[in-house]
Design an enzyme around this catalytic site. Structure first.
Site, PDB file in Angstrom:
ATOM      1  N   GLU A  49     -16.343   6.046   5.324  1.00 23.51           N
ATOM      2  CA  GLU A  49     -15.486   5.477   6.306  1.00 23.51           C
ATOM      3  C   GLU A  49     -15.664   6.361   7.648  1.00 23.51           C
ATOM      4  O   GLU A  49     -16.315   7.390   7.855  1.00 23.51           O
ATOM      5  CB  GLU A  49     -14.067   5.323   5.980  1.00 23.51           C
ATOM      6  CG  GLU A  49     -13.681   6.441   5.516  1.00 23.51           C
ATOM      7  CD  GLU A  49     -11.968   6.213   4.971  1.00 23.51           C
ATOM      8  OE1 GLU A  49     -11.478   5.315   5.219  1.00 23.51           O
ATOM      9  OE2 GLU A  49     -11.513   7.351   4.354  1.00 23.51           O
ATOM     10  N   LYS A  61      -2.726   6.940   1.170  1.00 25.21           N
ATOM     11  CA  LYS A  61      -2.605   7.255   2.551  1.00 25.21           C
ATOM     12  C   LYS A  61      -1.768   8.461   2.835  1.00 25.21           C
ATOM     13  O   LYS A  61      -0.582   8.333   2.987  1.00 25.21           O
ATOM     14  CB  LYS A  61      -2.261   5.824   3.549  1.00 25.21           C
ATOM     15  CG  LYS A  61      -2.571   6.092   4.962  1.00 25.21           C
ATOM     16  CD  LYS A  61      -2.539   4.725   5.506  1.00 25.21           C
ATOM     17  CE  LYS A  61      -2.465   4.588   7.085  1.00 25.21           C
ATOM     18  NZ  LYS A  61      -3.691   5.445   7.862  1.00 25.21           N
ATOM     19  N   ARG A 120       1.086  -1.209  -0.037  1.00 31.68           N
ATOM     20  CA  ARG A 120       0.039   0.048   0.174  1.00 31.68           C
ATOM     21  C   ARG A 120       0.904   1.477   0.096  1.00 31.68           C
ATOM     22  O   ARG A 120       0.522   2.337  -0.808  1.00 31.68           O
ATOM     23  CB  ARG A 120      -0.807  -0.127   1.159  1.00 31.68           C
ATOM     24  CG  ARG A 120      -2.057   1.144   1.187  1.00 31.68           C
ATOM     25  CD  ARG A 120      -2.936   0.976   2.253  1.00 31.68           C
ATOM     26  NE  ARG A 120      -2.702   0.860   3.669  1.00 31.68           N
ATOM     27  CZ  ARG A 120      -3.524   0.874   4.486  1.00 31.68           C
ATOM     28  NH1 ARG A 120      -4.636   0.596   4.500  1.00 31.68           N
ATOM     29  NH2 ARG A 120      -2.614   1.016   6.078  1.00 31.68           N
TER      30      ARG A 120
HETATM   31  N1  PXG Z   1      -9.658   4.872   6.806  1.00 29.48           N
HETATM   32  C1  PXG Z   1      -8.687   5.860   7.178  1.00 29.48           C
HETATM   33  C2  PXG Z   1      -8.952   7.157   6.767  1.00 29.48           C
HETATM   34  C3  PXG Z   1      -7.494   5.426   7.854  1.00 29.48           C
HETATM   35  O1  PXG Z   1      -6.729   6.714   8.198  1.00 29.48           O
HETATM   36  C4  PXG Z   1      -8.116   2.954   8.120  1.00 29.48           C
HETATM   37  C5  PXG Z   1      -9.222   3.463   7.409  1.00 29.48           C
HETATM   38  C6  PXG Z   1      -7.941   1.753   8.467  1.00 29.48           C
HETATM   39  O2  PXG Z   1      -6.798   1.169   7.838  1.00 29.48           O
HETATM   40  P1  PXG Z   1      -5.764   0.093   8.297  1.00 29.48           P
HETATM   41  O3  PXG Z   1      -5.128  -0.203   7.018  1.00 29.48           O
HETATM   42  O4  PXG Z   1      -5.032   0.683   9.347  1.00 29.48           O
HETATM   43  O5  PXG Z   1      -6.766  -1.081   8.617  1.00 29.48           O
HETATM   44  C7  PXG Z   1      -7.203   4.257   8.423  1.00 29.48           C
HETATM   45  C8  PXG Z   1      -5.982   3.924   9.065  1.00 29.48           C
HETATM   46  C9  PXG Z   1      -4.106   6.880  14.175  1.00 29.48           C
HETATM   47  C10 PXG Z   1      -3.918   5.863  13.203  1.00 29.48           C
HETATM   48  O6  PXG Z   1      -3.171   7.512  14.693  1.00 29.48           O
HETATM   49  C11 PXG Z   1      -5.059   5.682  12.186  1.00 29.48           C
HETATM   50  C12 PXG Z   1      -5.101   4.585  11.000  1.00 29.48           C
HETATM   51  C13 PXG Z   1      -3.992   3.747  11.198  1.00 29.48           C
HETATM   52  C14 PXG Z   1      -2.936   3.982  12.115  1.00 29.48           C
HETATM   53  C15 PXG Z   1      -3.226   5.119  13.327  1.00 29.48           C
HETATM   54  O7  PXG Z   1      -5.139   7.312  14.485  1.00 29.48           O
HETATM   55  N2  PXG Z   1      -5.868   4.674  10.119  1.00 29.48           N
END
Ligand code: PXG
Length: 288
Positions: free
Chosen positions: A184, A151, A52
């Site tokens: 989301e 991301k 990713r």
């Molecule tokens: N949507 C968004 C906008 C994200 O930022 C996810 C979905 C979930 O994706 P993953 O691949 O992690 O299952 C994310 C991920 C934080 C933090 O510090 C946020 C994420 C990941 C790690 C830390 O709030 N978001």
């Protein structure tokens, strides 16, 4: 003693890991990142995170300063140097130091740093009782403007929704896209359960291709559950039997109230609890 940070080419002390005020990651949010868990000494779903990250970089024409193999080595070195067994990795790649002005091609080379530490997003109690959320009025970025699959370091859209949540004294907000479909949460993907069927909005609705989401979908199918990706409306959230969020930081967490309406019996539902257990068994290598 502070952390050891991977800083471009090797480990440095936390106090020496400093980014220039001319870094375009800071000036323009021009960069990409990953948040990755470490469970029982193993970096969770590392290949998926690497894939990713490189795809996000490719999509914004950011050149990665090292090969995938070198990056895996740097991550493992950083985890080991900080003695992390169960923890969290933040991996950031910025466009690097450049001139004032948008032109990304004045920046050379890209900057890369890796922090390996710990994270607890929500108190344990919230996982047992489930969380309350609201519908954000801030519309999710149009997928043709900023691809939600990238991301990127631009989180203002999500932060504005998060502020709405905090203003309403709840920890999370649900974001809808420009057509009114569920996209989301601010840092998590969304699932509902209705009549025993597990549903999640398609990523085209404007969400990140969550790695936790992918794992949970696989585990649910392995449990014999029907899993479908389809567009969801606010109505679907209001009438569902169960509701949960998935993400690297939040893991799997039940939602028990949206916009003041109670979901199910007001407690995390049985499928949510089962998938949360299966998730941890898998994450800690007990459910392969
Ligand atoms: N949507 C968004 C906008 C994200 O930022 C996810 C979905 C979930 O994706 P993953 O691949 O992690 O299952 C994310 C991920 C934080 C933090 O510090 C946020 C994420 C990941 C790690 C830390 O709030 N978001």
């Amino acid at each position: 003693m502070g952390l050891k940070i991977w800083f471009n080419t090797g480990l440095v002390d936390e106090a020496d890991a400093k980014i220039s005020v001319f870094d375009h990651g800071l000036l323009y949010g021009d960069g990409v990142f990953e948040g990755i868990r470490v469970y029982s000494g193993r970096v969770f779903e590392l290949d998926a995170h690497i894939k990713r990250l490189y795809e996000s970089a490719l999509a914004i024409r950011l050149s990665m300063p090292m090969t995938k193999e070198e990056l895996v080595g740097a991550i493992e070195t950083t985890v080991k140097a900080n003695g992390i067994v169960d923890g969290y990795i933040r991996l950031v790649v910025t466009r690097g130091v450049g001139c004032l002005g948008l032109n990304p091609f004045t920046c050379k080379p890209s900057a890369l740093f890796i922090i390996a530490s710990s994270i607890q997003l929500y108190p344990e109690e919230l996982y047992e009782k489930g969380m309350r959320v609201i519908s954000a009025t801030t519309v999710r970025n149009h997928p043709l403007a900023i691809p939600p699959q990238v991301k990127s370091l631009n989180y203002l859209n999500n932060i504005l929704a998060k502020i709405e949540a905090l203003d309403s004294s709840v920890p999370e907000a649900i974001m809808y896209n420009h057509e009114g479909y569920v996209a989301e949460a601010t840092g998590d993907n969304i699932f509902i359960v209705r009549n025993g069927v597990v549903c999640s909005p398609p990523v085209e609705a404007g969400s990140l291709e969550g790695i936790t989401r992918d794992v949970v979908m696989r585990l649910a199918r392995r449990e014999g559950l029907e899993v479908v990706e389809k567009n969801l409306t606010r109505y679907d959230l209001y009438v569902c039997d169960e509701f949960f969020l998935t993400g690297t930081a939040a893991e799997v967490i039940g939602v028990v109230e949206i916009d003041g309406r109670t979901i199910g019996d007001g407690k995390p539902g049985p499928i949510t609890r089962r998938l949360r257990e299966k998730f941890f068994a898998y994450a800690h290598g007990k459910g392969q």
